[in-house]
Design a protein around this motif. Sequence first.
Motif, short mmCIF file in Angstrom:
data_model
loop_
_atom_site.label_atom_id
_atom_site.label_comp_id
_atom_site.label_asym_id
_atom_site.label_seq_id
_atom_site.Cartn_x
_atom_site.Cartn_y
_atom_site.Cartn_z
N PRO A 288 0.77 -1.41 0.18
CA PRO A 288 -0.21 0.23 -0.22
C PRO A 288 1.00 1.15 -0.21
CG PRO A 288 0.05 -0.87 2.20
CD PRO A 288 0.76 -1.49 1.69
N LEU A 289 2.05 1.04 -0.52
CA LEU A 289 3.51 2.23 0.05
C LEU A 289 3.31 3.07 -0.84
CD1 LEU A 289 5.86 0.74 2.91
CD2 LEU A 289 4.26 2.85 3.10
N ASP A 290 2.71 2.89 -2.19
CA ASP A 290 3.09 3.66 -3.32
C ASP A 290 0.97 3.85 -4.05
OD1 ASP A 290 1.64 1.23 -4.62
OD2 ASP A 290 3.03 0.96 -6.36
N GLN A 291 0.63 4.47 -2.96
CA GLN A 291 -0.70 4.79 -3.74
C GLN A 291 -0.81 6.21 -3.60
OE1 GLN A 291 -3.90 3.01 -0.71
NE2 GLN A 291 -2.63 2.80 0.33
N ASN A 292 0.37 7.14 -3.28
CA ASN A 292 0.32 8.37 -3.31
C ASN A 292 1.11 9.17 -3.98
OD1 ASN A 292 1.29 9.16 -0.51
ND2 ASN A 292 -0.80 8.26 -0.41
N ASP A 321 -3.91 7.11 -5.90
CA ASP A 321 -5.15 7.92 -4.72
C ASP A 321 -4.91 9.38 -4.88
OD1 ASP A 321 -6.81 8.18 -3.06
OD2 ASP A 321 -5.67 8.27 -0.85
N GLY A 322 -3.37 9.95 -5.32
CA GLY A 322 -3.27 11.30 -5.76
C GLY A 322 -1.98 11.50 -5.17
N HIS A 323 -1.60 12.87 -5.32
CA HIS A 323 -1.00 13.38 -4.33
C HIS A 323 -0.40 12.89 -2.77
CE1 HIS A 323 -4.12 16.59 -2.69
NE2 HIS A 323 -4.57 17.10 -3.84
N GLY A 324 -1.56 12.78 -1.80
CA GLY A 324 -1.54 12.76 -0.91
C GLY A 324 -1.92 13.16 0.17
N VAL A 375 7.00 6.58 -12.69
CA VAL A 375 6.81 5.73 -13.81
C VAL A 375 5.03 5.07 -13.22
CG1 VAL A 375 6.46 3.74 -15.03
CG2 VAL A 375 8.79 4.87 -14.22
N THR A 376 3.84 5.70 -13.90
CA THR A 376 2.62 5.42 -13.77
C THR A 376 1.19 5.65 -14.20
OG1 THR A 376 0.99 5.47 -11.65
CG2 THR A 376 2.02 7.81 -12.50
N ASP A 377 0.61 4.76 -14.20
CA ASP A 377 -0.38 4.30 -15.47
C ASP A 377 -1.37 4.65 -14.97
OD1 ASP A 377 -0.51 2.24 -14.70
OD2 ASP A 377 -0.61 1.51 -16.79
N GLN A 378 -1.34 5.00 -14.18
CA GLN A 378 -2.66 5.14 -12.31
C GLN A 378 -3.43 6.40 -12.26
OE1 GLN A 378 -3.05 2.30 -9.91
NE2 GLN A 378 -2.10 0.44 -11.55
N CYS A 379 -2.51 7.99 -12.33
CA CYS A 379 -1.98 8.59 -11.42
C CYS A 379 -2.43 9.87 -12.79
CB CYS A 379 -0.64 8.81 -10.84
SG CYS A 379 -1.37 10.74 -9.79
N ASP A 380 -2.82 11.00 -12.34
CA ASP A 380 -2.98 12.47 -13.38
C ASP A 380 -1.15 12.63 -13.85
OD1 ASP A 380 -3.32 14.49 -14.89
OD2 ASP A 380 -4.29 15.99 -13.39
N LYS A 381 -0.86 13.05 -15.03
CA LYS A 381 -0.16 13.07 -15.49
C LYS A 381 -0.15 14.83 -15.04
CE LYS A 381 2.52 13.39 -19.67
NZ LYS A 381 3.28 14.64 -20.25
N LYS A 382 -0.72 15.43 -15.60
CA LYS A 382 -0.23 17.00 -15.05
C LYS A 382 -0.22 16.83 -13.79
CE LYS A 382 -0.65 21.41 -16.72
NZ LYS A 382 0.44 21.67 -17.61
N MET A 383 -0.85 16.70 -12.03
CA MET A 383 -0.64 16.37 -11.10
C MET A 383 0.96 15.93 -10.79
SD MET A 383 -1.64 14.04 -7.90
CE MET A 383 -3.58 14.50 -8.83
N ILE A 384 1.89 15.47 -11.96
CA ILE A 384 2.92 15.17 -10.92
C ILE A 384 3.64 16.22 -11.53
CG2 ILE A 384 4.64 13.41 -11.70
CD1 ILE A 384 2.05 11.16 -11.65
N GLU A 385 3.59 16.74 -13.26
CA GLU A 385 4.18 17.57 -13.42
C GLU A 385 3.95 18.89 -12.96
OE1 GLU A 385 4.39 15.59 -18.34
OE2 GLU A 385 2.84 17.06 -17.66
N HIS A 391 6.75 12.95 -15.52
CA HIS A 391 6.05 12.01 -15.52
C HIS A 391 6.59 10.79 -17.06
CE1 HIS A 391 2.65 9.84 -17.19
NE2 HIS A 391 2.36 9.11 -15.89
N ALA A 392 6.48 9.30 -16.95
CA ALA A 392 6.53 8.29 -17.64
C ALA A 392 4.89 7.72 -17.70
CB ALA A 392 7.99 7.82 -17.79
N TYR A 393 4.83 6.79 -18.34
CA TYR A 393 3.61 5.97 -18.25
C TYR A 393 3.78 4.18 -18.39
CZ TYR A 393 -0.24 8.70 -19.89
OH TYR A 393 -0.61 10.18 -19.76
#
Length: 424
Positions: A288-292, A321-324, A375-385, A391-393
């Motif tokens: 569960p540690l990579d949820q946000n 779960d987004g930014h957290g 690297v994620t395909d489950q989170c908003d790219k724009k939020m990360i950037e 970000h990479a898929y």
Amino acid sequence: MPKFKIPYSTTFVELDIPEENFAGVLESKAHHYVPKFSETEIVEKALDNPIGSPSLEELVKGKKNMVIITSDHTRPVPSKITLPILLRRIRNANPDIDVTILIATGFHRATTHDEMIRKFGEEIVKNEKMVNHVCWDKDNMAYVGILPSGGELWLNKLAVETELLISEGFIEPHFFAGFSGGRKSILPGIAGEKTVLANHCSKFIASPFARTGILENNPIHKDMVYAAEKVGLAFILNVVIDAQKKIIHAVAGHPQKAHEEGCQFVKDLAVVEKVPADIVITSNGGYPLDQNIYQTVKGMTAAEASCKEGGVIIILSACNDGHGGESFYQYMANASSPKEVTEKVLQIPQDETIPDQWEFQILARILEKHTVFIVTDQCDKKMIENMHINHAYTIEEALEKAFQIKGKDASITVIPDGVSVIVK
């Protein structure tokens, strides 16, 4: 060609590294540790042999009520195994005792009903009295004293007022408290907002002793130990887990003595010598540690310890779960650069610490020195950037971009599980 399986969410991502680029792999020996007993037997044996403490059964005798502190949805504590054992032994010794299970959310959101079932099992959720700690709920906090750091110590009233207080948890390397487990069930686990903020101030986070695997002279740890002693935490059960989240070791007994023994066991397995590289690939250990993104900073610190300055860190983390943390996100997103974040946060006094400050302080420190890809395909790219992170898929996409930055002959170190190692 070296091949690796990197934890991602509830599964693994396979990774091939070109032989000519491969510098080394850093792994905790815990992932290859083969215990002599089953998970249940390991826990039972720890409870049968408490360290520096009377047995759990002795402690519950004659008590009318007690509180068991447990971890929330962000921690992979195998409570489906540990809690039934604790409850059985408690009620065998004292059938009439009133038990409350207090979920140590710390500064996190409350654990949902579905998350409780997933973590504790339907039987416990249905039949036990379970309460989410809410650090912002001042009406349910009690003033206990002043921390060594000078901050006010506010703790959940349920823990302060109960006749017997115990906790369960797990021990792993922690990026500023040294190790998880033990006293962390109290602070930040069931502490009030004001207390958590004081303990996680910028001065302490900047301390060279507030690092992975360090307890001695760690100002954050010192506050935590004091809080546990002050509230009267009487007994702990802490486990150590492997990459499959299986129990490989357990300690029980005195909150500090048992915890220290557990930390030494983890340290013996987790310390690895850094292999400096241009590119470091890691993860946050999967679910569960990579949820946000908030939690993902932990895994980044292991990569930081082995990445050459100006290098690239690639971390696989679902962040579904987004930014957290809203403050965490806004502070990063509204800054023109990570350097601006660092400069501002170091000016914030201890008594004015803001929510999530510790997390964006550490993230900014890493981003000032390294280019980071999530690297994620489950989170908003724009939020990360927006948070100054790339970000990479896919891992292949991130690695290709890293080679563009550092060159085709760049060296690569792999840390499959960034939260499980202490990089020296």
